[in-house]
Design a protein around this motif. Structure first.
Motif, PDB file in Angstrom:
ATOM      1  N   GLU A  76       0.711  -1.215  -0.102  1.00 41.29           N
ATOM      2  CA  GLU A  76       0.088  -0.034   0.069  1.00 41.29           C
ATOM      3  C   GLU A  76       0.836   1.237  -0.091  1.00 41.29           C
ATOM      4  OE1 GLU A  76      -4.112  -0.851   2.320  1.00 41.29           O
ATOM      5  OE2 GLU A  76      -2.316  -0.738   3.472  1.00 41.29           O
ATOM      6  N   ILE A  77       1.863   1.272   0.734  1.00 42.46           N
ATOM      7  CA  ILE A  77       2.713   2.445   0.944  1.00 42.46           C
ATOM      8  C   ILE A  77       3.512   2.557  -0.231  1.00 42.46           C
ATOM      9  CG2 ILE A  77       4.883   3.167   2.118  1.00 42.46           C
ATOM     10  CD1 ILE A  77       3.721   1.958   4.541  1.00 42.46           C
ATOM     11  N   ALA A  78       4.064   1.656  -0.990  1.00 44.04           N
ATOM     12  CA  ALA A  78       4.904   1.675  -2.062  1.00 44.04           C
ATOM     13  C   ALA A  78       4.222   2.081  -3.242  1.00 44.04           C
ATOM     14  CB  ALA A  78       5.544   0.345  -2.348  1.00 44.04           C
ATOM     15  N   SER A  79       2.703   1.663  -3.363  1.00 43.28           N
ATOM     16  CA  SER A  79       2.061   1.998  -4.651  1.00 43.28           C
ATOM     17  C   SER A  79       1.001   3.291  -4.406  1.00 43.28           C
ATOM     18  CB  SER A  79       1.118   0.750  -4.926  1.00 43.28           C
ATOM     19  OG  SER A  79       0.053   0.481  -3.928  1.00 43.28           O
ATOM     20  N   ASP A  80       1.227   3.785  -3.101  1.00 47.98           N
ATOM     21  CA  ASP A  80       0.005   4.807  -2.653  1.00 47.98           C
ATOM     22  C   ASP A  80      -1.210   4.466  -3.147  1.00 47.98           C
ATOM     23  OD1 ASP A  80      -0.562   7.262  -1.685  1.00 47.98           O
ATOM     24  OD2 ASP A  80      -0.227   8.234  -3.547  1.00 47.98           O
ATOM     25  N   HIS A  81      -1.522   3.204  -2.916  1.00 46.92           N
ATOM     26  CA  HIS A  81      -2.941   2.705  -3.081  1.00 46.92           C
ATOM     27  C   HIS A  81      -3.433   1.786  -1.992  1.00 46.92           C
ATOM     28  CE1 HIS A  81      -6.132   1.854  -6.121  1.00 46.92           C
ATOM     29  NE2 HIS A  81      -6.117   0.538  -5.457  1.00 46.92           N
ATOM     30  N   ALA A  82      -4.511   2.159  -1.451  1.00 48.46           N
ATOM     31  CA  ALA A  82      -5.289   1.307  -0.291  1.00 48.46           C
ATOM     32  C   ALA A  82      -5.767   0.107  -0.906  1.00 48.46           C
ATOM     33  CB  ALA A  82      -6.385   2.080   0.379  1.00 48.46           C
ATOM     34  N   ILE A  83      -5.503  -0.900   0.145  1.00 52.25           N
ATOM     35  CA  ILE A  83      -5.800  -2.280  -0.576  1.00 52.25           C
ATOM     36  C   ILE A  83      -7.123  -2.942   0.587  1.00 52.25           C
ATOM     37  CG2 ILE A  83      -5.191  -4.836  -0.799  1.00 52.25           C
ATOM     38  CD1 ILE A  83      -2.202  -3.620  -1.249  1.00 52.25           C
ATOM     39  N   SER A  84      -8.038  -2.955   0.292  1.00 53.35           N
ATOM     40  CA  SER A  84      -9.116  -3.701   0.936  1.00 53.35           C
ATOM     41  C   SER A  84     -10.048  -4.628   0.084  1.00 53.35           C
ATOM     42  CB  SER A  84      -9.858  -2.590   1.554  1.00 53.35           C
ATOM     43  OG  SER A  84     -10.676  -2.091   0.297  1.00 53.35           O
ATOM     44  N   ARG A  85      -9.979  -4.654  -1.461  1.00 49.48           N
ATOM     45  CA  ARG A  85     -10.602  -5.783  -1.861  1.00 49.48           C
ATOM     46  C   ARG A  85      -9.499  -6.179  -2.934  1.00 49.48           C
ATOM     47  NH1 ARG A  85     -15.787  -3.024  -4.513  1.00 49.48           N
ATOM     48  NH2 ARG A  85     -14.222  -1.748  -5.400  1.00 49.48           N
ATOM     49  N   PHE A  86      -9.837  -7.409  -3.757  1.00 48.79           N
ATOM     50  CA  PHE A  86      -9.115  -8.019  -4.598  1.00 48.79           C
ATOM     51  C   PHE A  86      -8.344  -6.961  -5.676  1.00 48.79           C
ATOM     52  CE2 PHE A  86      -8.242 -10.495  -8.485  1.00 48.79           C
ATOM     53  CZ  PHE A  86      -7.303 -11.415  -7.966  1.00 48.79           C
ATOM     54  N   ASP A  87      -9.419  -6.298  -6.182  1.00 47.91           N
ATOM     55  CA  ASP A  87      -9.104  -5.255  -7.451  1.00 47.91           C
ATOM     56  C   ASP A  87      -8.215  -4.152  -6.754  1.00 47.91           C
ATOM     57  OD1 ASP A  87     -10.478  -6.910  -9.237  1.00 47.91           O
ATOM     58  OD2 ASP A  87     -12.385  -5.467  -8.854  1.00 47.91           O
ATOM     59  N   ASP A  88      -8.200  -4.143  -5.609  1.00 45.61           N
ATOM     60  CA  ASP A  88      -7.175  -3.180  -4.992  1.00 45.61           C
ATOM     61  C   ASP A  88      -5.733  -3.601  -4.935  1.00 45.61           C
ATOM     62  OD1 ASP A  88      -9.069  -1.264  -4.600  1.00 45.61           O
ATOM     63  OD2 ASP A  88      -9.523  -2.025  -2.532  1.00 45.61           O
ATOM     64  N   LEU A  89      -5.718  -4.981  -4.830  1.00 47.84           N
ATOM     65  CA  LEU A  89      -4.399  -5.777  -4.801  1.00 47.84           C
ATOM     66  C   LEU A  89      -3.721  -5.538  -6.218  1.00 47.84           C
ATOM     67  CD1 LEU A  89      -2.360  -7.522  -3.313  1.00 47.84           C
ATOM     68  CD2 LEU A  89      -3.719  -9.350  -3.765  1.00 47.84           C
ATOM     69  N   ILE A  90      -4.542  -6.101  -7.041  1.00 47.60           N
ATOM     70  CA  ILE A  90      -4.191  -5.927  -8.408  1.00 47.60           C
ATOM     71  C   ILE A  90      -3.886  -4.636  -8.922  1.00 47.60           C
ATOM     72  CG2 ILE A  90      -4.680  -6.506 -10.978  1.00 47.60           C
ATOM     73  CD1 ILE A  90      -4.551  -9.029  -9.027  1.00 47.60           C
ATOM     74  N   GLU A  91      -4.543  -3.618  -8.586  1.00 48.73           N
ATOM     75  CA  GLU A  91      -4.265  -2.324  -8.912  1.00 48.73           C
ATOM     76  C   GLU A  91      -2.918  -1.717  -8.276  1.00 48.73           C
ATOM     77  OE1 GLU A  91      -4.327   1.357 -11.013  1.00 48.73           O
ATOM     78  OE2 GLU A  91      -5.646  -0.436 -11.424  1.00 48.73           O
ATOM     79  N   ALA A  92      -2.754  -2.018  -7.230  1.00 51.83           N
ATOM     80  CA  ALA A  92      -1.385  -1.770  -6.400  1.00 51.83           C
ATOM     81  C   ALA A  92      -0.177  -2.314  -7.027  1.00 51.83           C
ATOM     82  CB  ALA A  92      -1.247  -2.195  -4.885  1.00 51.83           C
ATOM     83  N   LEU A  93      -0.198  -3.881  -7.506  1.00 53.08           N
ATOM     84  CA  LEU A  93       0.536  -4.417  -8.144  1.00 53.08           C
ATOM     85  C   LEU A  93       0.997  -3.892  -9.686  1.00 53.08           C
ATOM     86  CD1 LEU A  93       0.041  -8.068  -7.287  1.00 53.08           C
ATOM     87  CD2 LEU A  93       1.809  -6.886  -6.675  1.00 53.08           C
ATOM     88  N   LEU A  94      -0.191  -3.453 -10.406  1.00 46.23           N
ATOM     89  CA  LEU A  94       0.197  -2.705 -11.551  1.00 46.23           C
ATOM     90  C   LEU A  94       0.737  -1.594 -11.569  1.00 46.23           C
ATOM     91  CD1 LEU A  94      -3.258  -4.013 -13.362  1.00 46.23           C
ATOM     92  CD2 LEU A  94      -1.016  -5.071 -13.328  1.00 46.23           C
ATOM     93  N   LYS A  95       0.352  -0.784 -10.438  1.00 46.28           N
ATOM     94  CA  LYS A  95       1.017   0.647 -10.366  1.00 46.28           C
ATOM     95  C   LYS A  95       2.615   0.336 -10.087  1.00 46.28           C
ATOM     96  CE  LYS A  95      -0.679   4.084  -8.137  1.00 46.28           C
ATOM     97  NZ  LYS A  95      -1.211   4.705  -7.142  1.00 46.28           N
ATOM     98  N   ARG A  96       2.959  -0.597  -9.302  1.00 47.91           N
ATOM     99  CA  ARG A  96       4.425  -0.837  -9.262  1.00 47.91           C
ATOM    100  C   ARG A  96       5.060  -1.504 -10.506  1.00 47.91           C
ATOM    101  NH1 ARG A  96       6.976   2.123  -6.722  1.00 47.91           N
ATOM    102  NH2 ARG A  96       8.462   0.462  -6.348  1.00 47.91           N
ATOM    103  N   LEU A  97       4.377  -2.407 -11.243  1.00 48.49           N
ATOM    104  CA  LEU A  97       4.799  -2.923 -12.413  1.00 48.49           C
ATOM    105  C   LEU A  97       5.180  -1.711 -13.452  1.00 48.49           C
ATOM    106  CD1 LEU A  97       5.445  -5.401 -14.392  1.00 48.49           C
ATOM    107  CD2 LEU A  97       2.903  -5.246 -15.125  1.00 48.49           C
ATOM    108  N   ASP A  98       4.215  -0.855 -13.482  1.00 52.24           N
ATOM    109  CA  ASP A  98       4.389   0.360 -14.359  1.00 52.24           C
ATOM    110  C   ASP A  98       5.669   1.069 -13.992  1.00 52.24           C
ATOM    111  OD1 ASP A  98       2.240  -0.332 -16.073  1.00 52.24           O
ATOM    112  OD2 ASP A  98       0.997   0.621 -15.029  1.00 52.24           O
TER     113      ASP A  98
END
Length: 468
Positions: free
Chosen positions: A205-227
């Motif tokens: 969450e900290i690394a991606s600056d994206h809160a994770i509470s649902r599965f789609d949040d986890l994927i979004e956080a990973l994709l932000k880091r991937l990019d």
């Protein structure tokens, strides 16, 4: 008359193999697309204080051999001075005949330090003094060691939460004459039952600056880091799939519930975990396809089997072995799910169990789609298999059940800056195999045919994937 130990024609037992190696393979650049080198050492152009330090500070191949030889842990990973650890390794090497460590050790001494003796207790002092004198010079810094082996690409292995600051600094360094790129390895998001899963999600969450509470949040956080990885040259992802279990496609609400239990350190069933892991990999696989990122699956490692060793030293310290679990059915199902929409990304499948080589080669064949040569790869021979018999078995099966000419080639999978003669080891073996085919009439003695094969599987195929 016996051939000289590791002489110029080591492994090259036919005229054709000698020509292929010396005239074609030996001078090709190295694309090492999967390793565990420390990017800070490259960015800062590290020098090491001793050969004991550079050889033994992180090499669990050597640690396992030393333990097998009865060396106490204090002289393996303990607090003993590196000179004492080096002496213990020198005591071990004469007992490594038949193990690739014997060849690798001597090739490293020859290629990096110009020393052509036989290493052991009797020669340890000589090697210690000679190697340390050279390691003190800039000629043997991290970058210089890689340049001396004609390395053109280094693909490190990096966690999504890594800040990649060393990659950023290296990318802007005009003195860096080869490419270093991060590889995206999100393993810690695949196992919600792990005790560290919740803490890791908070880090993400900290690394991606994206809160994770649902599965789609986890994927979004990973994709932000991937990019972010891609902005620093990332060409590949990597996943350690110790086991691949049958899975079901679950509703988003189910995946949300599994994630919630994982973040609260609640109980998670084996089936829920298998379904969650598959869901993450399917989402990521499709993202890799969209971003032209190579997907790597490392399969069938049984990790951290020695709980005492794990507790005292942590993972990746020599307590891993080959798994004998079946993978064919669930692996094909997973690849099929990723493939269903817009197709698979370029994919490399590694298997630690050599009994499953044919499974991976034929699985790779299932998903070739004609969009590019060798889009799905089996190999290279990985970890316990990167010895002569293991590599030859693997290459033979790729040739017989696929297209050897489209094989992506060798890598070190190493934490050691002295490990790059393993590429020479592979190239000599490849030339021996093809040279024997020529000598026994299995393939035509036509240099335009065989030279092209050697260039492709030693350099060009990997270059085309990782150095466009």
């Amino acid at each position: 008359m016996a051939a000289p130990f590791l002489g110029p024609d080591f492994l090259l037992d036919t005229p054709a193999s000698r020509r292929l190696y010396h005239e074609v393979a030996s001078t090709l650049p190295i694309v090492d697309f999967h390793n565990h080198l420390d990017p800070s050492a490259i960015a800062e152009d590290r020098n090491w204080d001793s050969i004991g330090e550079i050889w033994l500070e992180g090499d669990h191949y050597k640690w396992r051999a030393m333990r097998w030889n009865g060396i106490p842990e204090s002289l393996v990973t303990g607090s003993a001075p590196f000179r004492e650890k080096f002496n213990a390794f020198a005591e071990t090497i004469p007992h490594c005949l038949g193990n690739p460590l014997y060849h690798w050790t001597h090739l490293e001494l020859r290629r990096y330090f110009g020393w052509e003796g036989v290493f052991g207790p009797e020669t340890a002092d000589e090697v210690w003094e000679l190697a340390n004198d050279k390691l003190a010079n800039r000629s043997h810094s991290a970058r210089s060691l890689l340049r001396s082996m004609n390395v053109s690409y280094v693909g490190t292995t990096d966690d999504p939460c890594d800040d990649l600051s060393f990659h950023a600094s290296a990318q802007n360094d005009a003195d860096l004459t080869f490419k270093m790129a991060p590889s995206f390895r999100p393993d810690k998001t695949l196992v919600p039952s792990d005790a560290g899963f919740a803490a890791y999600c908070r880090r993400l969450e900290i690394a991606s600056d994206h809160a994770i509470s649902r599965f789609d949040d986890l994927i979004e956080a990973l994709l932000k880091r991937l990019d972010h990885f891609i902005t620093l040259g990332c060409k590949a992802s990597d996943h350690a799939l110790n086991e691949i279990r049958p899975f079901s496609i679950r509703a988003r609400s189910d995946l949300d519930a599994i994630l919630k239990r994982g973040m609260e350190s609640g109980p998670i069933s084996v089936q829920d975990e298998a379904d969650f892991k598959a869901a993450v990999l399917i989402e990521l696989g499709q993202a890799y396809r969209a971003r032209n990122i190579v997907m790597q699956f490392h399969i069938a490692a049984s990790r951290n089997n020695n709980s005492k060793l794990l507790g005292s030293l942590g993972p990746d310290t020599g307590g891993d072995s080959i798994s004998d679990e079946a993978v064919g059915g669930p692996l094909n199902a997973l690849l099929d799910q990723i493939n269903r929409d817009k197709g698979l990304p370029r994919t490399i499948l590694y298997c630690l169990n050599p009994a499953l080589n044919e499974v991976l080669v034929t699985t790779a064949g299932n998903f070739q789609d004609g969009s590019e040569p060798g889009k799905i790869q089996s190999g290279p021979a990985w970890w316990f298999n990167d010895q002569l018999e293991g590599m030859e078995r693997h290459l033979t099966q790729v040739a017989q059940m696929g297209l050897l000419s489209r094989f992506v080639g060798m890598l070190t999978d190493s934490r050691s800056f002295l490990s790059f003669p393993r590429h020479e080891y592979y190239r000599r073996l490849v030339c021996r195999i093809v040279g024997r085919w020529i000598e026994d009439g299995s393939v035509p003695d036509q240099s335009e045919l065989t030279d092209g094969l050697i260039r492709r599987i030693c350099f060009e195929n990997a270059r085309d994937w990782f150095l466009p």
